[in-house]
Motif scaffolding. Structure first.
Motif, PDB file in Angstrom:
ATOM      1  N   LYS A  46      -3.394   2.351   2.997  1.00 34.69           N
ATOM      2  CA  LYS A  46      -2.219   1.725   1.923  1.00 34.69           C
ATOM      3  C   LYS A  46      -1.233   1.598   2.764  1.00 34.69           C
ATOM      4  O   LYS A  46      -0.986   2.120   3.859  1.00 34.69           O
ATOM      5  CB  LYS A  46      -2.067   2.982   0.771  1.00 34.69           C
ATOM      6  CG  LYS A  46      -3.414   2.886  -0.076  1.00 34.69           C
ATOM      7  CD  LYS A  46      -3.054   3.936  -1.286  1.00 34.69           C
ATOM      8  CE  LYS A  46      -4.289   3.802  -2.323  1.00 34.69           C
ATOM      9  NZ  LYS A  46      -5.373   4.224  -1.623  1.00 34.69           N
ATOM     10  N   ALA A  47      -0.039   0.910   2.030  1.00 33.94           N
ATOM     11  CA  ALA A  47       1.131   0.612   2.860  1.00 33.94           C
ATOM     12  C   ALA A  47       2.071   0.237   1.941  1.00 33.94           C
ATOM     13  O   ALA A  47       1.935  -0.177   0.751  1.00 33.94           O
ATOM     14  CB  ALA A  47       0.810  -0.729   3.805  1.00 33.94           C
ATOM     15  N   VAL A  48       3.306   0.679   2.159  1.00 28.48           N
ATOM     16  CA  VAL A  48       4.573   0.327   1.537  1.00 28.48           C
ATOM     17  C   VAL A  48       5.196  -0.918   2.115  1.00 28.48           C
ATOM     18  O   VAL A  48       5.659  -0.586   3.509  1.00 28.48           O
ATOM     19  CB  VAL A  48       5.486   1.515   1.440  1.00 28.48           C
ATOM     20  CG1 VAL A  48       6.916   1.157   0.438  1.00 28.48           C
ATOM     21  CG2 VAL A  48       4.823   2.551   0.071  1.00 28.48           C
ATOM     22  N   VAL A  49       5.757  -1.829   1.761  1.00 30.78           N
ATOM     23  CA  VAL A  49       6.466  -2.819   2.365  1.00 30.78           C
ATOM     24  C   VAL A  49       7.794  -3.014   1.492  1.00 30.78           C
ATOM     25  O   VAL A  49       7.824  -3.372   0.308  1.00 30.78           O
ATOM     26  CB  VAL A  49       5.714  -4.226   2.421  1.00 30.78           C
ATOM     27  CG1 VAL A  49       6.862  -5.463   2.807  1.00 30.78           C
ATOM     28  CG2 VAL A  49       4.459  -4.154   3.136  1.00 30.78           C
ATOM     29  N   HIS A  50       8.879  -2.744   2.086  1.00 28.18           N
ATOM     30  CA  HIS A  50      10.390  -2.905   1.557  1.00 28.18           C
ATOM     31  C   HIS A  50      11.421  -3.725   2.346  1.00 28.18           C
ATOM     32  O   HIS A  50      10.846  -3.962   3.624  1.00 28.18           O
ATOM     33  CB  HIS A  50      10.765  -1.392   1.137  1.00 28.18           C
ATOM     34  CG  HIS A  50      10.849  -0.537   2.416  1.00 28.18           C
ATOM     35  ND1 HIS A  50      12.179  -0.515   3.050  1.00 28.18           N
ATOM     36  CD2 HIS A  50      10.024   0.157   2.860  1.00 28.18           C
ATOM     37  CE1 HIS A  50      11.883   0.221   4.024  1.00 28.18           C
ATOM     38  NE2 HIS A  50      10.859   0.792   4.069  1.00 28.18           N
TER      39      HIS A  50
END
Length: 440
Positions: A357-361
């Motif tokens: 999983k990943a968070v892109v911000h």
């Protein structure tokens, strides 16, 4: 990192008039000319493919060429048997249709219909392209994909050093990337040995070249220079180092590691504090995509100014929005950390998480300095391309229970990061900005 390797397979059905106009040759020449501008080499070009047997032969040759991207070019329409072997390769594939050469009378190519057929049959992520090489739309889409693939390549093929493990009690930093990144572990004893091997002449040379503003005289900084030289020796063979920089380093050397880490970042090295390998991976991807150094930051305060991002003082000078100076550590009062405001402008962020999983911000730093060290305020934040208020951003970060480091790169690169996650098969978490009730 070297240029990306791009391959080209033209699909040409002889029945169509457009197959006899040499469009595959002129577009190949234009693509070769574009390579130096966008940072790729056209490393493989197949003869025009018209049937299944030719497609299978081209697929075998393309796989042997070790490509980062394969462009399957619809010069004319073709049925799936002429290109499905190419779509099934374990290589990122782009389907590209050339425009029709005239707009009335007999249909010359029907290429965009072939593209439509191709994307409908693809069983894995596939990027579509349309236009001649000179078109700005074609180039913009290709440039975005190349940025994404640079990030994907370092996360698949990079090699990093995990020196000392994670900081005590920071258990979330024990997770490792699941993208193919090679992580080599070493005990801090290797650092002590490297420190012992640094000569006084090397320290003197580093001290004589020092030009930064400092609250300390050179003599007090000598152990920081020695640590810098030891870390540089250990970091040299790797794409990056995740370092357990406390408590052992200040206890044993009498200096904090941050000034040494900052100066090494000035030289192009990538070091992540507190043994955060996932954070280091995010930094490497952001560096590959943006072409500029990335940093790790904590969320340290929230106010009407926005979300204050801060860390202990290991950022490179290219991130400075004003003068930099070496000052005592805020907690231990030891030399030295780099104190500076983070420069104003757009930023992008990536946090890799367990379970692919990943968070892109993203967002904007406003240039206002906060606490001593490297600091600034995040305003106009975004999450996976969606605008949020600073409070919604903070709520989303906490509601998802994200570890406390934000890997941040210069510039607005969320689109490239989102595409990179698709190529890597990472699930991008959506914002989760519920502000009132318990979210678990």
């Amino acid at each position: 990192m070297s240029n990306l390797r791009v391959g080209l397979v033209p699909i040409v059905r002889p029945l169509f008039r457009g197959s006899r106009l040499g469009l595959e040759h002129s577009s190949r020449q234009a693509l070769e000319a574009l390579g130096p501008k966008l940072g790729f080499e056209l490393a493989f070009v197949a003869e025009p493919v018209a049937d299944a047997a030719q497609a299978e032969a081209a697929a075998r040759a393309a796989q042997n060429a070790k490509l980062d991207l394969l462009l399957v070019q619809h010069v004319t329409f073709a049925t799936g048997d002429a290109f499905m072997p190419l779509l099934e390769l374990p290589i990122p594939v782009g389907l590209w249709a050339l425009p029709e050469v005239w707009e009335s009378g007999p249909l010359p190519q029907n290429a965009i219909c072939g593209l439509n057929l191709g994307v409908s049959l693809a069983q894995k992520p596939t990027k579509w392209f349309y236009g001649v090489v000179e078109d700005t739309w074609f180039q913009a889409r290709l440039q975005l994909t190349l940025q994404a693939l640079r990030g994907a390549r370092v996360l698949r093929e990079g090699r990093v050093l995990w020196l000392g493990g994670h900081a005590p009690g920071f258990f979330a930093f024990g997770a490792l990337p699941e993208t193919g990144l090679t992580v080599e572990k070493a005990d801090l004893s290797e650092l002590w040995a490297a420190l012992a091997a640094v000569s006084e002449a090397e320290v003197e040379e580093r001290a004589s070249a020092f030009r930064e503003l400092s609250e300390y005289p050179l003599e007090v900084l000598r152990e920081s220079f020695r640590l810098e030289l030891a870390l540089e020796k250990l970091a040299r063979p790797y794409d990056g180092v995740a370092l357990r920089e406390w408590p052992e380093i200040p206890d044993q050397t009498g200096v904090m590691a941050y000034a040494a880490m900052a100066r090494l970042a000035d030289m192009g090295y990538t070091l992540a504090p507190e043994g955060d390998v996932m954070g280091l991976a995010g930094m490497l991807a952001l560096k590959a995509i943006s072409g500029r150094p990335a940093i790790l930051l904590d969320i340290s305060h929230f106010s009407s100014k926005g979300v204050m991002l801060w860390h202990g003082g290991e950022a490179p000078q290219v991130w400075a929005g004003g003068p930099t100076r070496l000052v005592p550590h805020f907690n231990r009062n030891l030399p030295a950390v780099r104190d500076m405001p983070l420069r104003a402008g757009p930023i992008s962020g990536l946090r890799l998480l367990p379970g692919r999983k990943a968070v892109v911000h993203g967002g904007v730093l406003n240039g206002d300095k906060g606490y001593d060290g490297d600091s600034g305020h995040l305003t106009r934040p975004t999450w996976a391309g969606e605008p949020l208020t600073p409070r919604q951003f903070l709520a989303s970060w906490l509601n998802h229970r994200i570890p406390h480091h934000l890997a941040v790169g210069m510039g607005a690169h969320e689109e490239a990061l989102l595409e990179m996650c698709v190529w890597l098969g990472l699930e991008v978490l959506p914002p989760r900005s519920e502000e009132r009730r318990l979210v678990w």
